[in-house]
Design a protein around this motif. Sequence first.
Motif, mmCIF file in Angstrom:
data_model
loop_
_atom_site.group_PDB
_atom_site.id
_atom_site.type_symbol
_atom_site.label_atom_id
_atom_site.label_comp_id
_atom_site.label_asym_id
_atom_site.label_seq_id
_atom_site.Cartn_x
_atom_site.Cartn_y
_atom_site.Cartn_z
ATOM 1 N N THR A 1 -4.836 -56.213 -3.304
ATOM 2 C CA THR A 1 -5.241 -57.480 -2.544
ATOM 3 C C THR A 1 -4.137 -58.545 -3.045
ATOM 4 O O THR A 1 -3.731 -58.668 -3.969
ATOM 5 C CB THR A 1 -6.452 -57.787 -3.187
ATOM 6 N N ARG B 1 -3.590 -65.391 -4.682
ATOM 7 C CA ARG B 1 -3.982 -66.651 -3.938
ATOM 8 C C ARG B 1 -2.916 -67.550 -4.544
ATOM 9 O O ARG B 1 -2.472 -67.601 -5.769
ATOM 10 C CB ARG B 1 -5.344 -67.152 -4.455
ATOM 11 N N ASP C 1 -2.712 -71.430 -0.328
ATOM 12 C CA ASP C 1 -4.232 -71.234 0.167
ATOM 13 C C ASP C 1 -4.785 -72.413 -0.167
ATOM 14 O O ASP C 1 -5.901 -72.639 0.797
ATOM 15 C CB ASP C 1 -4.743 -69.747 -0.519
ATOM 16 N N PRO D 1 -14.855 -71.178 -3.491
ATOM 17 C CA PRO D 1 -14.758 -70.322 -2.279
ATOM 18 C C PRO D 1 -13.740 -69.288 -2.605
ATOM 19 O O PRO D 1 -14.018 -68.228 -2.045
ATOM 20 C CB PRO D 1 -14.490 -71.286 -1.077
ATOM 21 N N LEU D 2 -12.433 -69.347 -2.950
ATOM 22 C CA LEU D 2 -11.471 -68.383 -3.319
ATOM 23 C C LEU D 2 -11.721 -67.539 -4.272
ATOM 24 O O LEU D 2 -11.639 -66.594 -4.261
ATOM 25 C CB LEU D 2 -10.167 -69.174 -3.502
ATOM 26 N N ASP E 1 -14.369 -65.017 -3.183
ATOM 27 C CA ASP E 1 -13.615 -64.005 -2.441
ATOM 28 C C ASP E 1 -13.067 -62.813 -3.294
ATOM 29 O O ASP E 1 -12.904 -61.843 -2.853
ATOM 30 C CB ASP E 1 -12.421 -64.608 -1.687
ATOM 31 N N GLN E 2 -12.698 -63.294 -4.422
ATOM 32 C CA GLN E 2 -11.957 -62.396 -5.297
ATOM 33 C C GLN E 2 -12.974 -61.381 -6.001
ATOM 34 O O GLN E 2 -12.790 -60.295 -6.619
ATOM 35 C CB GLN E 2 -11.385 -63.280 -6.459
#
Length: 212
Positions: free
Chosen positions: A2, A5, A131, A206-207, A210-211
């Motif tokens: 992945t 960020r 980001d 929020p980031l 996602d992780q």
Amino acid sequence: MTRGRFIALEGGEGAGKSTQARLLADALHARGIEVVATREPGGTPGAERIRALLLDTGGDGWNPRAESLLFAAARSDHVERLIRPALECGAWVVCDRYLDSSRAYQGGGGGLADDEILRLHQIGSQGLLPDCTLLFAVSPATAADRLAARDAGVADRIGGRDEAYHARVAAAFATMAEAEPERFARIDADADPETVHAAVMTALEPLLADQR
Ligand code: T5A
């Protein structure tokens, strides 16, 4: 793998960006995330050499266009050699200042058009954006007190510019944050470091979610 960020910290002198960059990098490490902490201008040997050209107070300095080209050149090296490879390896990049500083200082402060600075960024760094951009907003009086306590009145070439210049910089940051609410998180930076750090972690939730 992945992609990592990319978090940029922005704001005027004395807003507490470097302090918050350290706290953020530590908090991400503690969550098991690989972090590359870096800064602009600088972050690679070549960009650090350009930093010295830009910020050391000797000589006549640079006009706003030359200044913009130097910042864009430093950023190009930084993006190519450090930021993109780190993101591709899955690391989070925590960057103390980035493109929006050029838009605020050379644009808002120095008078270059925003689209000219964005074009330079396209050429130099293929337009790479964070980001999330954390904008640290501090009152001018608080920033002045912090810098007086730390630097005893000694500023670099850009930090030492007059109040009107720095007011235009602050206004440009505020305009950008309003125009791009999906990328910017405005952080009230007048509070103590721990309170500001808590606001940063909330903004990044929020980031981070996602992780997981
Ligand atoms: N620039 C940069 C451009 O013109 N165009 C560009 O494209 C780019 C990338 C860089 C200069 O280059 C210009 C902008 C700048 O003028 P720099 O040396 O990197 O200069 O300096 P700054 O980024 O301006 O960093 P400063 O160190 O001045 O400010 P910070 O990082 O915002 O503040 P920090 O964390 O160092 O804190 C300052 C002091 O306040 C204390 C700290 O302990 C420290 O003593 N402090 C707090 N005190 C109380 N409460 C808090 N919440 C505090 N947070 C920090």
